[in-house]
Enzyme design. Structure first.
Site, PDB file in Angstrom:
ATOM      1  N   LYS A  61       0.818  -1.216   0.000  1.00  0.00           N
ATOM      2  CA  LYS A  61       0.000   0.000   0.000  1.00  0.00           C
ATOM      3  C   LYS A  61       0.846   1.257   0.000  1.00  0.00           C
ATOM      4  O   LYS A  61       1.931   1.301   0.598  1.00  0.00           O
ATOM      5  CB  LYS A  61      -0.892   0.043   1.250  1.00  0.00           C
ATOM      6  CG  LYS A  61      -2.060  -0.916   1.245  1.00  0.00           C
ATOM      7  CD  LYS A  61      -2.920  -0.651   2.462  1.00  0.00           C
ATOM      8  CE  LYS A  61      -4.196  -1.474   2.432  1.00  0.00           C
ATOM      9  NZ  LYS A  61      -5.054  -1.147   3.584  1.00  0.00           N
ATOM     10  N   ILE A  95      -5.887  -9.806   4.682  1.00  0.00           N
ATOM     11  CA  ILE A  95      -7.042 -10.502   5.253  1.00  0.00           C
ATOM     12  C   ILE A  95      -7.814 -11.110   4.074  1.00  0.00           C
ATOM     13  O   ILE A  95      -8.329 -10.388   3.229  1.00  0.00           O
ATOM     14  CB  ILE A  95      -7.957  -9.538   6.038  1.00  0.00           C
ATOM     15  CG1 ILE A  95      -7.145  -8.756   7.088  1.00  0.00           C
ATOM     16  CG2 ILE A  95      -9.104 -10.302   6.686  1.00  0.00           C
ATOM     17  CD1 ILE A  95      -6.489  -9.607   8.133  1.00  0.00           C
ATOM     18  N   HIS A 103     -15.691  -5.099   3.720  1.00  0.00           N
ATOM     19  CA  HIS A 103     -15.295  -3.716   3.962  1.00  0.00           C
ATOM     20  C   HIS A 103     -16.495  -3.036   4.619  1.00  0.00           C
ATOM     21  O   HIS A 103     -17.506  -2.781   3.968  1.00  0.00           O
ATOM     22  CB  HIS A 103     -14.949  -3.039   2.634  1.00  0.00           C
ATOM     23  CG  HIS A 103     -14.421  -1.641   2.773  1.00  0.00           C
ATOM     24  ND1 HIS A 103     -13.370  -1.172   2.029  1.00  0.00           N
ATOM     25  CD2 HIS A 103     -14.794  -0.617   3.569  1.00  0.00           C
ATOM     26  CE1 HIS A 103     -13.129   0.084   2.357  1.00  0.00           C
ATOM     27  NE2 HIS A 103     -13.992   0.438   3.290  1.00  0.00           N
ATOM     28  N   LYS A 112     -15.539   1.544  -4.328  1.00  0.00           N
ATOM     29  CA  LYS A 112     -16.887   1.070  -4.013  1.00  0.00           C
ATOM     30  C   LYS A 112     -17.855   1.342  -5.164  1.00  0.00           C
ATOM     31  O   LYS A 112     -17.728   2.345  -5.862  1.00  0.00           O
ATOM     32  CB  LYS A 112     -17.378   1.761  -2.742  1.00  0.00           C
ATOM     33  CG  LYS A 112     -16.465   1.552  -1.543  1.00  0.00           C
ATOM     34  CD  LYS A 112     -16.727   2.578  -0.469  1.00  0.00           C
ATOM     35  CE  LYS A 112     -15.657   2.531   0.600  1.00  0.00           C
ATOM     36  NZ  LYS A 112     -15.774   3.647   1.560  1.00  0.00           N
ATOM     37  N   ASN A 127     -11.485   8.291   7.005  1.00  0.00           N
ATOM     38  CA  ASN A 127     -11.761   9.381   6.077  1.00  0.00           C
ATOM     39  C   ASN A 127     -12.274  10.566   6.887  1.00  0.00           C
ATOM     40  O   ASN A 127     -13.339  10.490   7.504  1.00  0.00           O
ATOM     41  CB  ASN A 127     -12.780   8.966   5.034  1.00  0.00           C
ATOM     42  CG  ASN A 127     -12.233   7.914   4.086  1.00  0.00           C
ATOM     43  OD1 ASN A 127     -12.842   6.891   3.855  1.00  0.00           O
ATOM     44  ND2 ASN A 127     -11.055   8.162   3.524  1.00  0.00           N
ATOM     45  N   ARG A 138     -13.801  13.293   6.465  1.00  0.00           N
ATOM     46  CA  ARG A 138     -14.691  14.078   5.608  1.00  0.00           C
ATOM     47  C   ARG A 138     -16.025  13.353   5.467  1.00  0.00           C
ATOM     48  O   ARG A 138     -16.217  12.278   6.019  1.00  0.00           O
ATOM     49  CB  ARG A 138     -14.058  14.230   4.223  1.00  0.00           C
ATOM     50  CG  ARG A 138     -13.667  12.874   3.609  1.00  0.00           C
ATOM     51  CD  ARG A 138     -13.303  12.940   2.160  1.00  0.00           C
ATOM     52  NE  ARG A 138     -12.723  11.714   1.662  1.00  0.00           N
ATOM     53  CZ  ARG A 138     -13.384  10.608   1.323  1.00  0.00           C
ATOM     54  NH1 ARG A 138     -14.695  10.565   1.476  1.00  0.00           N
ATOM     55  NH2 ARG A 138     -12.754   9.550   0.849  1.00  0.00           N
ATOM     56  N   VAL A 154     -18.857   9.497   0.079  1.00  0.00           N
ATOM     57  CA  VAL A 154     -19.741   9.382  -1.082  1.00  0.00           C
ATOM     58  C   VAL A 154     -21.041   8.688  -0.680  1.00  0.00           C
ATOM     59  O   VAL A 154     -22.138   9.069  -1.072  1.00  0.00           O
ATOM     60  CB  VAL A 154     -19.057   8.585  -2.217  1.00  0.00           C
ATOM     61  CG1 VAL A 154     -20.013   8.391  -3.399  1.00  0.00           C
ATOM     62  CG2 VAL A 154     -17.783   9.285  -2.670  1.00  0.00           C
TER      63      VAL A 154
END
Length: 451
Positions: A158, A203, A208, A237, A290, A292, A295
């Site tokens: 990542k 994992i 999620h 997503k 996140n 914020r 979505v």
């Protein structure tokens, strides 16, 4: 309350924020690029300011132009929406230095949680479960291979900064890691200006699931339950629902309490989302935060009756939350489908003119739109052009409503992902609530038709 708010964003989220501003009798100010001059949000706002050419670095990422528009309009606060500058700590700091209110958490918290390595450290210290992985960035592939051997393959490589699946790749062997490292590092450097990489134990077949939180500056904080976000393509997503059909009440409570631990440890203020990976035994691990609005926030609004944008504005104005955790409950089930202007076979963007747009109507249907008929969908921005949200008393009824609505949705002039969405919500695994992040690669087989 604020009398005027500038929205430093575009598309459907700008329209969404404007809608709540109108409800609260707050004047709204839009900023827009040349490519968006005919977009719905520009006309919906009380005032609109052209801030640059189509490319985001010349418009929506140009902090000085946004601040000038705020000053010229007399706005008292700036709402960043999601994406673009919403998780840019430097932007939040400059907004506050300009004497304006940033509708979100502090610049320090944004910067801390935007660095996934720093975020992991903070969560571990707060007692929130984290996926086993590195707590420092890795300078080169040899260091990465050494760490991967420690955790055991498979692992997830990542990027420490950014999001949207960029710089992220699952690898099963040292050879795969060697091939993946340099390319992902370069992508992260290009997109986020930061090539730092880290590794987490993969994992296998997780869900999620994320927890919505709200906190004020007076020490009050709540979690507004969870959203199931496992249906993804390219780590992004596509369909979200609330509540999760998988979680037990016990795990739901544990995840909510873990999210509040994080909020308290960070002295977090405003809306935010704690994202977790959940395994088949309901063990959950912190993924990221996140800082914020998300979505997929509408599904939470539908099951709780809470307007999250309104709460953001009230909290930013210094008000206390008007409800407690005990006041919150889950009402029915909500599902959101993201409508993308993209080829449903390749997931590549499909810009062009929208020659037909016919929306489904009915009880429990909600639309969040970035376009109208004859809109020009440009290649300059994310290809999501709308969100279709349904709410019903039960998950079974919500699936029925979503299926019917998708079949009534008509788009012409561009390709869309509606074919994909219809196939997902009618799949036996989805109907059974048996979905993990591998659902799309495992069960979605593209076809040659668009509708």
């Amino acid at each position: 309350m604020f009398s005027k708010v500038l929205i430093a964003n575009r598309g459907e989220i700008a329209s969404r924020i404007i809608r709540t501003c109108k409800k609260m009798n707050i004047q709204s100010v839009a900023v827009y690029s040349e490519a968006d001059q005919d977009a719905p949000f520009v006309k919906e706002a009380d005032e609109s300011y052209l801030i640059g050419k189509p490319r985001v670095n010349e418009s929506y990422l140009n902090i000085e132009k946004i601040l000038k528009a705020a000053k010229d309009s007399g706005a008292e606060a700036i709402h960043p929406g999601y994406g673009l500058l919403s998780e840019h700590g430097g932007f939040a700091e400059k907004v506050r230095e300009s004497g304006l209110t940033f509708i979100g958490p502090s610049a320090e918290v944004i910067s801390t949680m935007g660095d996934k390595i720093a975020a992991r450290k903070h969560m571990e210290k707060a007692g929130v479960p984290v996926v086993p992985g590195t707590m420092e960035s890795m300078a080169d592939v040899e260091a990465a291979k050494e760490k991967a051997e420690t955790f055991g393959y498979p692992v997830m490589l990542k990027a420490a900064a950014g999001g949207g699946g960029i710089g992220m790749q699952a690898v099963s062997t040292a050879e795969e890691l060697e091939k993946a490292f340099e390319g992902n590092q370069k992508r992260a450097k290009t997109f986020f200006g930061n090539g730092d990489m880290f590794i987490e134990k993969l994992i296998v077949n997780p869900r999620h699931i994320e927890i919505q939180v709200l906190a004020d500056e007076h020490g009050n904080a709540v979690y507004l339950f969870e959203r199931e976000c496992s249906i993804q393509r390219r780590h992004q997503k596509v369909i979200e629902e609330a509540p999760s059909p998988f979680l037990s009440e016990e795990t739901r409570k544990k995840m909510g309490e873990a999210a509040l631990k994080a909020v308290n440890a960070l002295n977090y203020v405003n809306a935010g989302t704690m994202e977790f990976l959940v395994d088949e035994k309901e063990n959950f691990y912190f993924l990221e935060m996140n800082t914020r609005l998300q979505v997929e926030h509408p599904v939470t609004e539908e099951i709780t009756g809470i307007d999250l944008v309104e709460q953001q504005l009230r909290v930013a104005h210094g008000e206390k939350l008007s409800f407690t955790q005990e006041d919150l409950s889950i009402n029915g089930h909500a599902i959101e489908a993201r409508i993308y202007a993209e080829d449903p076979n390749t997931f590549y963007p499909s810009p062009g003119q929208l020659t037909k747009l016919k929306l489904p109507e009915g009880k429990g249907i909600r639309h969040e739109l970035a376009v109208h008929k004859n809109s020009q969908v440009t290649p300059f921005y994310d290809p999501m052009i709308a969100k279709l949200v349904v709410h019903a008393p039960s998950r079974e009824e919500a699936i029925e409503h979503m299926t019917k609505a998708l079949h009534q949705y008509e788009i012409e002039g561009i390709k869309s992902n509606i074919t994909m969405l219809k196939r997902v919500v009618t799949h036996e695994k989805f109907i059974a609530g048996d979905t993990t992040t591998s659902f799309v690669p495992d069960y979605y087989i593209p076809t040659v038709t668009n509708q």
